[in-house]
Design a protein around this motif. Sequence first.
Motif, short mmCIF file in Angstrom:
data_model
loop_
_atom_site.label_atom_id
_atom_site.label_comp_id
_atom_site.label_asym_id
_atom_site.label_seq_id
_atom_site.Cartn_x
_atom_site.Cartn_y
_atom_site.Cartn_z
N THR A 167 0.90 -1.21 -0.11
CA THR A 167 -0.15 -0.03 0.13
C THR A 167 0.89 1.26 -0.20
OG1 THR A 167 -0.19 0.00 2.34
CG2 THR A 167 -2.14 -1.30 1.07
N GLY A 168 2.15 1.20 -0.13
CA GLY A 168 2.90 2.19 -0.38
C GLY A 168 3.56 2.95 0.93
N GLN A 169 3.37 2.24 1.99
CA GLN A 169 3.65 2.94 3.23
C GLN A 169 5.15 2.17 3.63
OE1 GLN A 169 0.34 2.90 6.21
NE2 GLN A 169 -0.81 2.04 4.69
N LEU A 170 6.04 2.70 3.02
CA LEU A 170 7.33 2.20 3.01
C LEU A 170 7.95 2.22 4.36
CD1 LEU A 170 8.50 3.10 -0.46
CD2 LEU A 170 7.44 1.16 0.24
N GLU A 171 8.18 3.41 4.85
CA GLU A 171 8.91 3.51 6.06
C GLU A 171 8.31 2.53 7.22
OE1 GLU A 171 7.63 6.01 4.34
OE2 GLU A 171 9.48 7.02 3.72
N GLU A 172 6.78 2.52 7.51
CA GLU A 172 6.33 1.54 8.36
C GLU A 172 6.53 0.13 8.08
OE1 GLU A 172 4.88 2.02 11.20
OE2 GLU A 172 5.63 3.97 11.16
N ALA A 173 6.55 -0.33 6.76
CA ALA A 173 6.89 -1.49 6.15
C ALA A 173 8.17 -2.14 6.43
CB ALA A 173 6.73 -1.77 4.62
N LEU A 174 9.17 -0.95 6.54
CA LEU A 174 10.69 -1.35 6.85
C LEU A 174 10.74 -1.60 8.38
CD1 LEU A 174 13.62 -1.36 5.95
CD2 LEU A 174 13.87 1.11 6.37
N LYS A 175 10.01 -0.85 8.94
CA LYS A 175 10.00 -1.02 10.30
C LYS A 175 9.52 -2.57 10.80
CE LYS A 175 8.39 2.45 12.75
NZ LYS A 175 7.40 3.31 13.46
N GLN A 176 8.59 -2.83 10.17
CA GLN A 176 7.95 -4.22 10.37
C GLN A 176 8.90 -5.30 10.10
OE1 GLN A 176 5.62 -4.92 12.64
NE2 GLN A 176 5.16 -2.42 12.86
N TYR A 177 9.49 -5.21 8.75
CA TYR A 177 10.13 -6.15 8.35
C TYR A 177 11.56 -6.46 9.17
CZ TYR A 177 8.23 -6.56 3.58
OH TYR A 177 7.20 -6.93 2.58
N LYS A 178 11.99 -5.29 9.60
CA LYS A 178 13.00 -5.34 10.79
C LYS A 178 12.75 -6.09 12.00
CE LYS A 178 15.76 -1.35 9.34
NZ LYS A 178 16.17 0.10 9.60
N ARG A 179 11.51 -5.86 12.40
CA ARG A 179 10.95 -6.77 13.48
C ARG A 179 10.95 -8.27 13.37
NH1 ARG A 179 5.76 -5.92 14.88
NH2 ARG A 179 6.25 -6.66 16.68
N ALA A 180 10.35 -8.37 12.19
CA ALA A 180 10.22 -9.95 11.75
C ALA A 180 11.63 -10.49 11.70
CB ALA A 180 9.79 -10.01 10.24
N ILE A 192 14.06 -6.08 3.26
CA ILE A 192 14.43 -4.85 4.00
C ILE A 192 15.46 -4.02 2.96
CG2 ILE A 192 16.20 -4.18 5.68
CD1 ILE A 192 15.17 -6.43 7.54
N ARG A 193 16.19 -4.89 2.23
CA ARG A 193 17.06 -4.47 1.14
C ARG A 193 16.06 -3.76 -0.12
NH1 ARG A 193 19.90 -9.20 2.03
NH2 ARG A 193 19.05 -10.22 0.20
N ASN A 194 15.11 -4.41 -0.44
CA ASN A 194 14.34 -3.94 -1.43
C ASN A 194 13.54 -2.62 -1.12
OD1 ASN A 194 14.96 -6.24 -2.81
ND2 ASN A 194 13.19 -7.33 -2.74
N VAL A 195 13.06 -2.62 0.38
CA VAL A 195 12.40 -1.49 0.54
C VAL A 195 13.23 -0.41 0.98
CG1 VAL A 195 10.68 -0.60 2.44
CG2 VAL A 195 10.26 -2.67 1.60
N SER A 196 14.22 -0.64 1.71
CA SER A 196 15.46 0.41 1.76
C SER A 196 15.69 1.18 0.39
CB SER A 196 16.45 -0.04 2.49
OG SER A 196 16.10 -0.59 3.52
N ALA A 197 15.94 0.28 -0.89
CA ALA A 197 16.17 0.64 -2.08
C ALA A 197 14.95 1.62 -2.52
CB ALA A 197 16.41 -0.20 -2.95
N ILE A 199 12.74 3.35 -0.87
CA ILE A 199 12.84 4.72 0.26
C ILE A 199 13.97 5.44 -0.52
CG2 ILE A 199 13.14 5.65 2.10
CD1 ILE A 199 11.85 2.99 3.39
N LEU A 200 15.07 5.11 -0.86
CA LEU A 200 16.09 5.82 -1.26
C LEU A 200 15.68 6.45 -2.59
CD1 LEU A 200 18.83 6.91 -1.15
CD2 LEU A 200 19.87 4.69 -2.25
N GLY A 201 15.08 5.70 -3.46
CA GLY A 201 14.72 5.97 -4.80
C GLY A 201 13.68 7.23 -4.75
N LYS A 202 12.82 6.98 -3.86
CA LYS A 202 11.80 8.00 -3.69
C LYS A 202 12.35 9.17 -3.17
CE LYS A 202 7.39 8.62 -1.04
NZ LYS A 202 6.68 7.95 0.13
N THR A 203 13.27 9.14 -2.15
CA THR A 203 14.03 10.34 -1.80
C THR A 203 14.74 11.05 -2.68
OG1 THR A 203 14.22 9.18 0.49
CG2 THR A 203 15.62 11.08 0.14
#
Length: 222
Positions: A167-180, A192-197, A199-203
């Motif tokens: 759903t495009g909520q990348l920062e929250e997704a990253l947080k939950q992947y890290k918890r998992a 984690i790598r994919n979502v981080s990439a 987020i970087l691309g979006k930035t």
Amino acid sequence: MSFATASTRALSRPASFSLRTNASFKSSRAPRWATSTTLHSTASDPAEMEAMQCLEQGTQKLEEGDIQGAKELYNRSVEIRRNASSLFNLGVTHYHLKEFDNAIAAWKESIALQPASADAHTNLASAYIISPVARPDLALHHLHIAASLSPEDPEIAFNLAAVLEATGQLEEALKQYKRAKEYGVERAAMHIRNVSAKILGKTIKIAENTDSTDSSARKSDS
């Protein structure tokens, strides 16, 4: 997806979402099923005893891979005594038979009888995602509840992350992947790598758009 025994559950997930017996919306976890030992009633009631027997027999059918046979027995158990365990397992059979509306109805009723079941909330979320008319908003609602009920469950964290990412909520997704990953889901590392990439691309894109806007503004001023 997974189904539940006295201590198990039944569920699935997006691109890598899961049910409790095994689904990777793809499922890292399958629905589990419940046995009669999870029922809270006396065995002195003949109707209750018959409902428990149907539940046990249904679970045996489920373990043997006879989904239709299990569904019939769980339906019989529910007809005799409507309880959270039988409804939960009935939902598992509906899910495996791709009867998603019926699975949703069964799990919703199971939750009404046992609101603190993290597994039922997780499975219901899975059904909302996998059904022909997906409802990620409702999936997120129930996954957040599941996470609050079982905060150290790695698969719930992973499933929540998968829907947040979808759903495009990348920062929250990253947080939950890290918890998992912290709780032992090794495949979360790739996400984690994919979502981080992402987020970087979006930035970077935002920065480029900002520079382009500033440059255009300077040109128009001159």
